[in-house]
Design a protein around this motif. Structure first.
Motif, PDB file in Angstrom:
ATOM      1  N   VAL A 120       0.829  -1.214   0.000  1.00 49.35           N
ATOM      2  CA  VAL A 120       0.000   0.000   0.000  1.00 49.35           C
ATOM      3  C   VAL A 120       0.859   1.258   0.000  1.00 49.35           C
ATOM      4  CG1 VAL A 120      -1.767   1.301   1.266  1.00 49.35           C
ATOM      5  CG2 VAL A 120      -1.857  -1.206   1.203  1.00 49.35           C
ATOM      6  N   VAL A 121       1.932   1.268   0.788  1.00 45.99           N
ATOM      7  CA  VAL A 121       2.710   2.497   0.959  1.00 45.99           C
ATOM      8  C   VAL A 121       3.882   2.614  -0.005  1.00 45.99           C
ATOM      9  CG1 VAL A 121       2.057   2.726   3.386  1.00 45.99           C
ATOM     10  CG2 VAL A 121       4.142   1.472   2.782  1.00 45.99           C
ATOM     11  N   GLN A 122       4.150   1.584  -0.810  1.00 52.27           N
ATOM     12  CA  GLN A 122       5.171   1.713  -1.850  1.00 52.27           C
ATOM     13  C   GLN A 122       4.523   2.415  -3.045  1.00 52.27           C
ATOM     14  OE1 GLN A 122       7.670   2.525  -3.551  1.00 52.27           O
ATOM     15  NE2 GLN A 122       8.974   0.845  -2.828  1.00 52.27           N
ATOM     16  N   ILE A 123       4.664   3.722  -3.074  1.00 54.63           N
ATOM     17  CA  ILE A 123       3.949   4.524  -4.063  1.00 54.63           C
ATOM     18  C   ILE A 123       4.875   5.112  -5.132  1.00 54.63           C
ATOM     19  CG2 ILE A 123       1.881   5.105  -2.746  1.00 54.63           C
ATOM     20  CD1 ILE A 123       5.053   7.253  -2.762  1.00 54.63           C
ATOM     21  N   MET A 124       6.140   4.682  -5.162  1.00 57.03           N
ATOM     22  CA  MET A 124       7.060   5.229  -6.148  1.00 57.03           C
ATOM     23  C   MET A 124       6.630   4.950  -7.596  1.00 57.03           C
ATOM     24  SD  MET A 124       9.310   7.285  -5.285  1.00 57.03           S
ATOM     25  CE  MET A 124       9.895   7.983  -3.752  1.00 57.03           C
ATOM     26  N   PRO A 125       6.062   3.767  -7.903  1.00 54.65           N
ATOM     27  CA  PRO A 125       5.585   3.589  -9.276  1.00 54.65           C
ATOM     28  C   PRO A 125       4.567   4.644  -9.700  1.00 54.65           C
ATOM     29  CG  PRO A 125       5.729   1.467  -8.186  1.00 54.65           C
ATOM     30  CD  PRO A 125       5.979   2.511  -7.131  1.00 54.65           C
ATOM     31  N   LEU A 126       3.616   4.941  -8.820  1.00 55.80           N
ATOM     32  CA  LEU A 126       2.617   5.957  -9.169  1.00 55.80           C
ATOM     33  C   LEU A 126       3.254   7.338  -9.262  1.00 55.80           C
ATOM     34  CD1 LEU A 126      -0.295   6.388  -9.880  1.00 55.80           C
ATOM     35  CD2 LEU A 126      -0.845   6.565  -7.433  1.00 55.80           C
TER      36      LEU A 126
ATOM     37  N   LEU B   6      10.229   2.283 -17.933  1.00 52.76           N
ATOM     38  CA  LEU B   6       9.004   1.570 -18.277  1.00 52.76           C
ATOM     39  C   LEU B   6       7.810   2.140 -17.522  1.00 52.76           C
ATOM     40  CD1 LEU B   6       7.339  -0.647 -19.535  1.00 52.76           C
ATOM     41  CD2 LEU B   6       8.347  -2.281 -17.921  1.00 52.76           C
ATOM     42  N   VAL B   7       7.988   2.417 -16.233  1.00 52.72           N
ATOM     43  CA  VAL B   7       6.889   2.986 -15.457  1.00 52.72           C
ATOM     44  C   VAL B   7       6.554   4.389 -15.961  1.00 52.72           C
ATOM     45  CG1 VAL B   7       6.150   3.686 -13.152  1.00 52.72           C
ATOM     46  CG2 VAL B   7       7.450   1.578 -13.450  1.00 52.72           C
ATOM     47  N   GLN B   8       7.566   5.173 -16.324  1.00 49.69           N
ATOM     48  CA  GLN B   8       7.313   6.484 -16.927  1.00 49.69           C
ATOM     49  C   GLN B   8       6.497   6.338 -18.212  1.00 49.69           C
ATOM     50  OE1 GLN B   8      10.222  10.125 -17.427  1.00 49.69           O
ATOM     51  NE2 GLN B   8      10.524   8.805 -19.188  1.00 49.69           N
ATOM     52  N   GLN B   9       6.788   5.291 -18.967  1.00 47.80           N
ATOM     53  CA  GLN B   9       6.054   5.040 -20.201  1.00 47.80           C
ATOM     54  C   GLN B   9       4.565   4.794 -19.924  1.00 47.80           C
ATOM     55  OE1 GLN B   9       8.483   5.337 -22.385  1.00 47.80           O
ATOM     56  NE2 GLN B   9       7.333   5.277 -24.293  1.00 47.80           N
ATOM     57  N   LEU B  10       4.258   4.180 -18.785  1.00 51.01           N
ATOM     58  CA  LEU B  10       2.855   4.023 -18.388  1.00 51.01           C
ATOM     59  C   LEU B  10       2.200   5.389 -18.212  1.00 51.01           C
ATOM     60  CD1 LEU B  10       3.138   1.148 -15.724  1.00 51.01           C
ATOM     61  CD2 LEU B  10       2.556   0.949 -18.156  1.00 51.01           C
ATOM     62  N   GLY B  11       2.969   6.345 -17.701  1.00 44.96           N
ATOM     63  CA  GLY B  11       2.439   7.708 -17.573  1.00 44.96           C
ATOM     64  C   GLY B  11       2.128   8.327 -18.914  1.00 44.96           C
ATOM     65  N   PHE B  12       2.909   7.988 -19.948  1.00 45.55           N
ATOM     66  CA  PHE B  12       2.614   8.477 -21.299  1.00 45.55           C
ATOM     67  C   PHE B  12       1.277   7.930 -21.778  1.00 45.55           C
ATOM     68  CE2 PHE B  12       7.435   8.772 -22.479  1.00 45.55           C
ATOM     69  CZ  PHE B  12       7.591   9.773 -21.544  1.00 45.55           C
ATOM     70  N   HIS B  13       0.993   6.674 -21.480  1.00 48.71           N
ATOM     71  CA  HIS B  13      -0.288   6.079 -21.871  1.00 48.71           C
ATOM     72  C   HIS B  13      -1.439   6.752 -21.126  1.00 48.71           C
ATOM     73  CE1 HIS B  13       0.808   2.522 -24.386  1.00 48.71           C
ATOM     74  NE2 HIS B  13       1.999   2.795 -23.870  1.00 48.71           N
ATOM     75  N   LEU B  14      -1.203   7.151 -19.891  1.00 54.07           N
ATOM     76  CA  LEU B  14      -2.215   7.915 -19.166  1.00 54.07           C
ATOM     77  C   LEU B  14      -2.413   9.278 -19.802  1.00 54.07           C
ATOM     78  CD1 LEU B  14      -4.004   8.112 -16.538  1.00 54.07           C
ATOM     79  CD2 LEU B  14      -2.011   9.153 -15.447  1.00 54.07           C
ATOM     80  N   ALA B  15      -1.325   9.907 -20.245  1.00 47.77           N
ATOM     81  CA  ALA B  15      -1.382  11.270 -20.768  1.00 47.77           C
ATOM     82  C   ALA B  15      -2.025  11.346 -22.148  1.00 47.77           C
ATOM     83  CB  ALA B  15       0.027  11.861 -20.820  1.00 47.77           C
TER      84      ALA B  15
ATOM     85  N   GLY C 214       2.977  -1.024 -10.370  1.00 46.54           N
ATOM     86  CA  GLY C 214       2.659   0.219 -11.065  1.00 46.54           C
ATOM     87  C   GLY C 214       1.461   0.090 -11.984  1.00 46.54           C
ATOM     88  N   VAL C 215       1.312  -1.047 -12.663  1.00 46.91           N
ATOM     89  CA  VAL C 215       0.149  -1.261 -13.527  1.00 46.91           C
ATOM     90  C   VAL C 215      -1.127  -1.262 -12.688  1.00 46.91           C
ATOM     91  CG1 VAL C 215      -1.003  -2.904 -15.067  1.00 46.91           C
ATOM     92  CG2 VAL C 215       1.461  -2.503 -15.288  1.00 46.91           C
ATOM     93  N   ALA C 216      -1.075  -1.936 -11.536  1.00 50.74           N
ATOM     94  CA  ALA C 216      -2.240  -1.945 -10.647  1.00 50.74           C
ATOM     95  C   ALA C 216      -2.563  -0.537 -10.153  1.00 50.74           C
ATOM     96  CB  ALA C 216      -1.988  -2.880  -9.466  1.00 50.74           C
ATOM     97  N   GLN C 217      -1.542   0.212  -9.754  1.00 53.05           N
ATOM     98  CA  GLN C 217      -1.768   1.576  -9.280  1.00 53.05           C
ATOM     99  C   GLN C 217      -2.316   2.473 -10.383  1.00 53.05           C
ATOM    100  OE1 GLN C 217       2.079   2.628  -7.696  1.00 53.05           O
ATOM    101  NE2 GLN C 217       1.673   1.694  -5.702  1.00 53.05           N
ATOM    102  N   LEU C 218      -1.839   2.285 -11.604  1.00 49.26           N
ATOM    103  CA  LEU C 218      -2.330   3.070 -12.732  1.00 49.26           C
ATOM    104  C   LEU C 218      -3.806   2.821 -12.964  1.00 49.26           C
ATOM    105  CD1 LEU C 218      -1.941   4.859 -15.241  1.00 49.26           C
ATOM    106  CD2 LEU C 218      -1.150   2.830 -16.470  1.00 49.26           C
ATOM    107  N   ALA C 219      -4.211   1.549 -12.957  1.00 50.22           N
ATOM    108  CA  ALA C 219      -5.622   1.223 -13.185  1.00 50.22           C
ATOM    109  C   ALA C 219      -6.508   1.789 -12.079  1.00 50.22           C
ATOM    110  CB  ALA C 219      -5.785  -0.290 -13.283  1.00 50.22           C
ATOM    111  N   LEU C 220      -6.077   1.636 -10.831  1.00 51.32           N
ATOM    112  CA  LEU C 220      -6.868   2.151  -9.714  1.00 51.32           C
ATOM    113  C   LEU C 220      -6.934   3.673  -9.738  1.00 51.32           C
ATOM    114  CD1 LEU C 220      -5.603  -0.245  -6.898  1.00 51.32           C
ATOM    115  CD2 LEU C 220      -7.826  -0.309  -8.063  1.00 51.32           C
ATOM    116  N   PHE C 221      -5.824   4.317 -10.093  1.00 51.02           N
ATOM    117  CA  PHE C 221      -5.832   5.777 -10.185  1.00 51.02           C
ATOM    118  C   PHE C 221      -6.770   6.246 -11.290  1.00 51.02           C
ATOM    119  CE2 PHE C 221      -3.833   9.604 -12.196  1.00 51.02           C
ATOM    120  CZ  PHE C 221      -4.275  10.513 -11.254  1.00 51.02           C
ATOM    121  N   GLN C 222      -6.759   5.578 -12.441  1.00 54.02           N
ATOM    122  CA  GLN C 222      -7.650   5.948 -13.531  1.00 54.02           C
ATOM    123  C   GLN C 222      -9.116   5.839 -13.100  1.00 54.02           C
ATOM    124  OE1 GLN C 222      -7.123   7.366 -16.277  1.00 54.02           O
ATOM    125  NE2 GLN C 222      -9.019   7.067 -17.452  1.00 54.02           N
ATOM    126  N   LEU C 223      -9.423   4.832 -12.302  1.00 55.38           N
ATOM    127  CA  LEU C 223     -10.790   4.694 -11.777  1.00 55.38           C
ATOM    128  C   LEU C 223     -11.147   5.831 -10.823  1.00 55.38           C
ATOM    129  CD1 LEU C 223     -10.758   0.852 -11.098  1.00 55.38           C
ATOM    130  CD2 LEU C 223     -12.352   2.027 -12.641  1.00 55.38           C
TER     131      LEU C 223
END
Length: 469
Positions: free
Chosen positions: A82-88, A222-231, A282-291
């Motif tokens: 829960v508290v490892q938030i560096m990917p997000l 790679l995790v930064q690249q997930l941010g590009f997909h969000l953007a 990070g993928v899990a955090q991305l999906a939950l954040f998008q929700l």
């Protein structure tokens, strides 16, 4: 003043221009997404609270002890999910970098100009913290403090600097990685994922831990690249059920990797060196954040929190860099109070220790505020007007690109010196010299660009002045 049209993935709205200006970084030219800005502030609070909870101060048989209170605690492994938030953190950074670079590029800026702009923003606060911390530690040693305690303090203060070094490197590669995203949207993360898996496999099969540090760059790119997909708005086309499925599948895979696979269940163990687990998390955090994004936006607007979010966001790196020196200084103050006034120091993780944590967190937060206000000037710098360009640049000179690359390498190397070897006087001088080279390049090119901007003929300026334009 006219109203401003604000667009971001999944939202288009008109807001008063004054309010829009208040929520924008100076001269960014980029519409902000309140959900991303708010989550970055929330993540910063989590990092501060976690690091504050890690500070363990006590007096043992051999004298004062400064330790990580929750390191190697079995109960912390599930909490770390829960508290490892560096990917997000890196996802949010990728989102902002994507829009920032595309905005600069649309105005004709080159990749080298983008890199140097990022270096100027990130290196300034780094120079301040290295100079002040190194000077303070050098002064403490002859003041009578035990050398091993000084060394421990320097180590604890330097630990969070890994983030700045990696963030400098990933930011310097943004123009290249955005181009890769635009040309091969799905292939780019797949290639990076294969590289991450290969590094982990080689590390585990050979037992050579140093191999894993190749993922310091690969994992976070790679995790930064997930941010590009969000953007780019791609996630906006996914239904909530699909996002819930992605989150559930990612967490299930993470459980398999840590229970049946070779990875630790502690996500902070997986941070040093970074592993595949952080990508999956990070993928899990991305999906939950998008929700959660619509609800976060609604909260920011309902609570009218945009000014607060903007104020903290403009000082985020200063808070990050200075919160650990403040925590270590407060820990030193407790040791002094124990020695001079007999202040009782409860054993870390004891019932009395937990009972004092609310007071400790409150005092630490209050102490960070004035330090942030004092040193934020190094992060914010002077307000710069954007340099106009005649047309979008199709290419940039190789010397400029090489020079920007050298500056970026110097910036990363300067951080690495104190991160690996500590804040000794020699190391600090070397680090400051490298950081100065990185900063000098960014300020020099900005001045050169401004001097190259053509000015209007004097007659035209006078005519427009008389016309009131």
């Amino acid at each position: 003043m006219t109203d401003a049209l604000v667009r971001s993935p999944g939202i288009t709205r008109v807001v008063p221009a004054a309010r829009a200006a208040a929520s924008e970084p100076r001269s960014s030219g980029v519409a902000r997404d309140p959900s991303v800005d708010a989550i970055r502030v929330a993540l910063l609070v989590v990092v501060f609270a976690l690091h504050a909870m890690m500070v363990g101060v006590s007096v043992g048989a051999d004298g004062p002890v400064l330790q990580n209170a929750i390191e190697h605690q079995a109960w912390f492994a599930p909490v770390s999910w829960v508290v490892q938030i560096m990917p997000l953190f890196f996802i949010a950074g990728g989102f902002s970098s994507f829009h920032h670079w595309r905005s600069m590029r649309s105005r004709g800026a080159s990749g080298a100009e983008y890199v140097r702009a990022r270096l100027e923003r990130l290196v300034r606060p780094a120079i301040a913290v290295v100079a002040v911390v190194a000077g303070s530690l050098v002064w403490l040693a002859p003041a009578g403090l035990a050398p091993e305690l000084v060394a421990t303090a320097g180590f604890r203060i330097g630990q969070p600097l890994w983030f700045l070094g990696v963030y400098l490197a990933t930011s310097a590669l943004v123009p290249l990685m955005v181009r890769a995203h635009e040309r091969a949207r799905m292939l780019t993360p797949i290639v990076l994922l294969a590289a991450v898996v290969a590094v982990d496999a080689l590390r585990f099969s050979t037992g050579i831990e140093a191999i894993g540090f190749l993922n310091l760059l690969l994992v976070w790119l790679l995790v930064q690249q997930l941010g590009f997909h969000l953007a780019d708005g791609g996630l906006d086309r996914l239904a909530p059920s699909a996002l819930w499925g992605v989150a559930a599948a990612s967490l299930t895979l993470l459980a398999v990797l840590t229970v049946a696979g070779p990875y630790s269940g502690d996500m902070y163990v997986n941070l040093n060196p970074p592993t595949l687990c952080l990508v999956v998390l990070g993928v899990a955090q991305l999906a939950l954040f998008q929700l959660a994004r619509p609800r976060i936006r609604a909260w920011v607007e309902r609570a009218d929190a945009s000014r607060l979010v903007s104020a903290v966001g403009e000082r985020a790196m200063t808070i990050y860099l200075w919160h650990m020196p403040v925590l270590v200084a407060l820990a030193g103050g407790l040791l002094v109070a124990n020695a001079g006034a007999g202040l009782a120091l409860p054993e870390p993780l004891s019932a009395d220790w937990w009972a004092t944590r609310p007071v400790w967190l409150s005092v630490a937060a209050a102490a960070v505020v004035p330090v942030t206000l004092l040193f934020a000037r190094f992060e914010r710098g002077r307000a710069h007007r954007p340099v106009p360009h005649a047309a979008p640049a199709a290419s940039e000179s190789r010397p400029a690109a090489r020079s920007a690359a050298v500056d970026a390498v110097c910036g990363v190397a300067g951080i690495a010196v104190v991160l690996v070897t500590g804040f000794g006087p020699v190391q600090a001088v070397i680090a400051l010299a490298l950081l100065a080279v990185a900063l000098r390049g960014s300020t020099t090119v900005r001045a050169a660009a401004r001097s190259a901007v053509p000015t209007r003929p004097t007659g035209l300026r006078r005519a427009r002045s008389r016309a009131g334009t």
